[in-house]
Design a protein around this motif. Sequence first.
Motif, PDB file in Angstrom:
ATOM      1  N   LEU A  72      30.427  21.767  35.571  1.00 55.04           N
ATOM      2  CA  LEU A  72      31.048  22.557  37.735  1.00 55.04           C
ATOM      3  C   LEU A  72      31.672  23.197  37.918  1.00 55.04           C
ATOM      4  O   LEU A  72      31.459  23.990  38.690  1.00 55.04           O
ATOM      5  N   ASN A  73      32.576  23.093  36.900  1.00 56.38           N
ATOM      6  CA  ASN A  73      33.499  24.394  37.058  1.00 56.38           C
ATOM      7  C   ASN A  73      32.722  25.967  36.778  1.00 56.38           C
ATOM      8  O   ASN A  73      33.222  26.623  36.805  1.00 56.38           O
ATOM      9  N   HIS A  74      31.648  25.118  35.834  1.00 50.17           N
ATOM     10  CA  HIS A  74      30.960  26.952  35.970  1.00 50.17           C
ATOM     11  C   HIS A  74      30.115  27.206  36.741  1.00 50.17           C
ATOM     12  O   HIS A  74      29.099  28.559  37.233  1.00 50.17           O
ATOM     13  N   SER A  75      29.572  26.556  37.126  1.00 50.85           N
ATOM     14  CA  SER A  75      28.724  26.923  38.656  1.00 50.85           C
ATOM     15  C   SER A  75      29.212  27.761  39.918  1.00 50.85           C
ATOM     16  O   SER A  75      31.172  27.792  40.244  1.00 50.85           O
ATOM     17  N   SER A  76      28.517  29.376  40.403  1.00 50.18           N
ATOM     18  CA  SER A  76      28.609  30.062  41.411  1.00 50.18           C
ATOM     19  C   SER A  76      29.122  29.586  42.221  1.00 50.18           C
ATOM     20  O   SER A  76      29.270  30.014  43.446  1.00 50.18           O
ATOM     21  N   ASP A  77      28.771  28.402  43.022  1.00 52.65           N
ATOM     22  CA  ASP A  77      29.080  27.536  44.331  1.00 52.65           C
ATOM     23  C   ASP A  77      29.717  26.795  43.554  1.00 52.65           C
ATOM     24  O   ASP A  77      30.495  26.074  43.061  1.00 52.65           O
ATOM     25  N   CYS A 107      37.006  27.110  44.068  1.00 50.53           N
ATOM     26  CA  CYS A 107      38.177  26.746  45.095  1.00 50.53           C
ATOM     27  C   CYS A 107      39.480  27.765  45.534  1.00 50.53           C
ATOM     28  O   CYS A 107      39.665  28.160  46.188  1.00 50.53           O
ATOM     29  N   GLU A 108      39.930  28.470  44.370  1.00 48.12           N
ATOM     30  CA  GLU A 108      40.661  29.165  43.954  1.00 48.12           C
ATOM     31  C   GLU A 108      40.516  30.604  44.403  1.00 48.12           C
ATOM     32  O   GLU A 108      40.852  31.017  44.995  1.00 48.12           O
ATOM     33  N   ARG A 109      39.261  30.740  44.221  1.00 51.83           N
ATOM     34  CA  ARG A 109      38.715  32.075  44.867  1.00 51.83           C
ATOM     35  C   ARG A 109      38.469  32.177  46.489  1.00 51.83           C
ATOM     36  O   ARG A 109      38.673  32.646  46.994  1.00 51.83           O
ATOM     37  N   HIS A 110      37.532  30.493  46.961  1.00 57.01           N
ATOM     38  CA  HIS A 110      38.003  30.656  48.373  1.00 57.01           C
ATOM     39  C   HIS A 110      38.794  30.407  48.882  1.00 57.01           C
ATOM     40  O   HIS A 110      39.125  31.172  50.370  1.00 57.01           O
ATOM     41  N   TYR A 111      40.295  29.561  48.900  1.00 59.59           N
ATOM     42  CA  TYR A 111      41.432  29.734  49.689  1.00 59.59           C
ATOM     43  C   TYR A 111      42.268  29.406  48.609  1.00 59.59           C
ATOM     44  O   TYR A 111      43.635  29.278  48.563  1.00 59.59           O
ATOM     45  N   GLY A 112      42.205  30.089  47.020  1.00 60.14           N
ATOM     46  CA  GLY A 112      43.853  30.201  46.499  1.00 60.14           C
ATOM     47  C   GLY A 112      43.920  29.672  45.790  1.00 60.14           C
ATOM     48  O   GLY A 112      45.635  29.243  45.805  1.00 60.14           O
ATOM     49  N   LEU A 113      43.688  28.410  46.032  1.00 59.94           N
ATOM     50  CA  LEU A 113      44.156  26.862  45.679  1.00 59.94           C
ATOM     51  C   LEU A 113      43.709  26.489  44.208  1.00 59.94           C
ATOM     52  O   LEU A 113      42.889  26.730  44.241  1.00 59.94           O
ATOM     53  N   LYS A 114      44.336  26.039  43.396  1.00 61.45           N
ATOM     54  CA  LYS A 114      44.070  25.392  42.239  1.00 61.45           C
ATOM     55  C   LYS A 114      43.292  23.830  42.503  1.00 61.45           C
ATOM     56  O   LYS A 114      44.385  23.238  43.325  1.00 61.45           O
ATOM     57  N   THR A 131      35.351  29.373  57.346  1.00 63.44           N
ATOM     58  CA  THR A 131      35.702  30.878  56.900  1.00 63.44           C
ATOM     59  C   THR A 131      37.367  30.353  56.239  1.00 63.44           C
ATOM     60  O   THR A 131      37.550  29.404  57.027  1.00 63.44           O
ATOM     61  N   THR A 132      37.494  30.993  55.760  1.00 63.74           N
ATOM     62  CA  THR A 132      38.786  30.847  54.675  1.00 63.74           C
ATOM     63  C   THR A 132      39.697  31.134  55.079  1.00 63.74           C
ATOM     64  O   THR A 132      39.535  33.116  55.733  1.00 63.74           O
ATOM     65  N   TYR A 133      40.644  31.243  54.817  1.00 62.73           N
ATOM     66  CA  TYR A 133      42.139  32.227  54.998  1.00 62.73           C
ATOM     67  C   TYR A 133      42.371  33.247  54.714  1.00 62.73           C
ATOM     68  O   TYR A 133      42.895  33.466  55.004  1.00 62.73           O
ATOM     69  N   ILE A 134      42.038  33.056  53.645  1.00 56.37           N
ATOM     70  CA  ILE A 134      42.168  34.445  52.762  1.00 56.37           C
ATOM     71  C   ILE A 134      40.889  34.833  52.835  1.00 56.37           C
ATOM     72  O   ILE A 134      40.608  36.587  52.781  1.00 56.37           O
ATOM     73  N   GLY A 135      39.850  35.351  53.991  1.00 56.80           N
ATOM     74  CA  GLY A 135      39.259  36.149  54.257  1.00 56.80           C
ATOM     75  C   GLY A 135      37.358  35.460  53.550  1.00 56.80           C
ATOM     76  O   GLY A 135      36.577  36.031  54.413  1.00 56.80           O
ATOM     77  N   ALA A 136      36.503  34.135  52.807  1.00 55.37           N
ATOM     78  CA  ALA A 136      35.550  34.404  52.256  1.00 55.37           C
ATOM     79  C   ALA A 136      34.636  33.770  53.860  1.00 55.37           C
ATOM     80  O   ALA A 136      35.569  32.744  54.204  1.00 55.37           O
ATOM     81  N   GLU A 137      33.639  33.780  54.190  1.00 58.60           N
ATOM     82  CA  GLU A 137      32.140  33.507  54.621  1.00 58.60           C
ATOM     83  C   GLU A 137      31.504  32.417  54.003  1.00 58.60           C
ATOM     84  O   GLU A 137      30.463  33.229  52.808  1.00 58.60           O
ATOM     85  N   LEU A 138      31.468  31.751  54.426  1.00 58.86           N
ATOM     86  CA  LEU A 138      30.475  30.938  53.275  1.00 58.86           C
ATOM     87  C   LEU A 138      29.912  29.645  54.289  1.00 58.86           C
ATOM     88  O   LEU A 138      30.047  29.515  55.551  1.00 58.86           O
ATOM     89  N   LEU A 139      28.434  29.267  53.539  1.00 61.12           N
ATOM     90  CA  LEU A 139      27.268  28.425  53.797  1.00 61.12           C
ATOM     91  C   LEU A 139      27.756  26.982  53.400  1.00 61.12           C
ATOM     92  O   LEU A 139      27.563  27.330  52.276  1.00 61.12           O
ATOM     93  N   THR A 195      44.543  38.785  46.148  1.00 64.43           N
ATOM     94  CA  THR A 195      42.875  40.075  46.117  1.00 64.43           C
ATOM     95  C   THR A 195      42.061  39.454  46.296  1.00 64.43           C
ATOM     96  O   THR A 195      40.884  40.337  46.392  1.00 64.43           O
ATOM     97  N   TYR A 196      41.873  38.223  46.371  1.00 66.58           N
ATOM     98  CA  TYR A 196      40.482  37.601  46.610  1.00 66.58           C
ATOM     99  C   TYR A 196      39.932  38.634  48.549  1.00 66.58           C
ATOM    100  O   TYR A 196      38.717  38.240  48.895  1.00 66.58           O
ATOM    101  N   ASN A 197      41.002  37.840  49.267  1.00 66.95           N
ATOM    102  CA  ASN A 197      41.537  38.404  50.283  1.00 66.95           C
ATOM    103  C   ASN A 197      40.531  39.525  50.358  1.00 66.95           C
ATOM    104  O   ASN A 197      39.792  40.116  51.424  1.00 66.95           O
ATOM    105  N   PHE A 198      41.689  40.339  49.778  1.00 65.54           N
ATOM    106  CA  PHE A 198      41.337  42.001  50.159  1.00 65.54           C
ATOM    107  C   PHE A 198      39.730  42.429  49.496  1.00 65.54           C
ATOM    108  O   PHE A 198      39.050  43.355  49.854  1.00 65.54           O
TER     109      PHE A 198
END
Length: 452
Positions: free
Chosen positions: A19-24, A42-49, A87-95, A324-327
């Motif tokens: 599951l941790n190797h899923s792209s989603d 979730c770290e990519r989407h929210y900056g949280l581990k 939309t996440t607070y670091i800018g990711a737009e998600l379906l 970094t992910y936000n930018f």
Amino acid sequence: MLENMQIPEITGETLRRILNHSSDEIFVIDGNQQIIFVNSVCERHYGLKPEDVVGKYNIELFEKGYWKPSIIPQVFKEKKPVTIRQTTYIGAELLTTAVPILNDDNEIELVVTTSQELQTFKSIKKEREVVNPEITHNATPITNCSKMKDILKVCEKIAKVDSTILIQGESGTGKGVLAQYIHDISIRKNKTFLKINCAALPGDLLESELFGYAEGAFTGASKYGKKGLLEIADQGTLFLDEIGEMPLSLQAKLLQVIQEKQFIPIGKNEIKKVDVRIIAATNRDLIQMVLNNQFREDLFYRLNIIDLKLPPLRERKEDIIPLTYNFLYKFNKKYEMNKIISQDCLDVFNSYSWPGNIRQLENVMERLVVTSDSIIQINDLPELITNNIQPQSQYTLPANLDDALEHVKETLIVQSYKKYKSSRKVAKDLGISQTRAVKMINQYCGELVEKG
């Protein structure tokens, strides 16, 4: 033969790795809406581990603004799969799709949500995209840093009053972003927010921009005259960036505005009254400037009613990845691209000191999105970064198992104690009893305890 073939059992740890190797993003909550699993995306989407998320309730993170809107209330109401845009607070737009798992009594036992970044769905037609097309990004500055969170708590308090504010910090630390945030949560949020960089204009032009002038007041002046920024910002907020560069002659006029809420435009005899909140910022040492007679002491104390000091990015290591992910999201959207960044690059970013702070990181990410191939690799990074990363500490593990285990225990205890400075928090961090934590701190951290 196939009938006799044994299917290997998938262990919990193996499933977790899969599951941790899923792209989603994969997110699971129980019937009480407590988060019981989230994969590393979730770290990519929210900056949280994941360890910062699991165990918390869904509403806790939603109310802190990590994403919007929330899909969970709709799922619990309808008890059927739901798909929305988030939309996440670091800018990711998600379906995001949430699927409820029901028990025999038709009650929700689990909800499994999967989230995919919308950049990968450019072919989806607008009429097929579900709800909330007008999501705006959260204006809260992006941070997981305790120092910054404390500053934001102060901002929430001072936003309710009109005291002048002085924001200090190195160039590129986000002083302008913080000023905008204070305005956006203040009672003046529906009024004008204006910014002027005091270092960008010569003294006479800065004066005319701030205070305005009468028709024909000086050579080159508009024959119709001009309103100054102070008058335009009436009822709103005026942000004076690089206030340390303001000439002494102008400082006296600004002091009058702060004290008396009035001023006289250039070439006029008419007194203008204004109600404007002043937020100033500087990367210079104003106290030393006062001692050197380069800055008015009385103005310094009028500006310094509320003093906020922004830490540099090198002291906010936990913010490097979410920023970094936000930018990355920002420039992918701006340039209609879908770049991703490698873990090797993220490791380099964490080892770099970022002397130009957040502004430098933003500029680097724009360059990388524009110039790299589909995956941003280390060889895409500018030499300024790769030639100046801090080397990772090198050590050789002991040859025998007992000494190696002792080395690992010492390393973990020292790192945890340096971070938390508390036996109770060390015990919680490492999952041991406080009694054991105290014993190990005394054993391995004697010098640190004496210094502390």
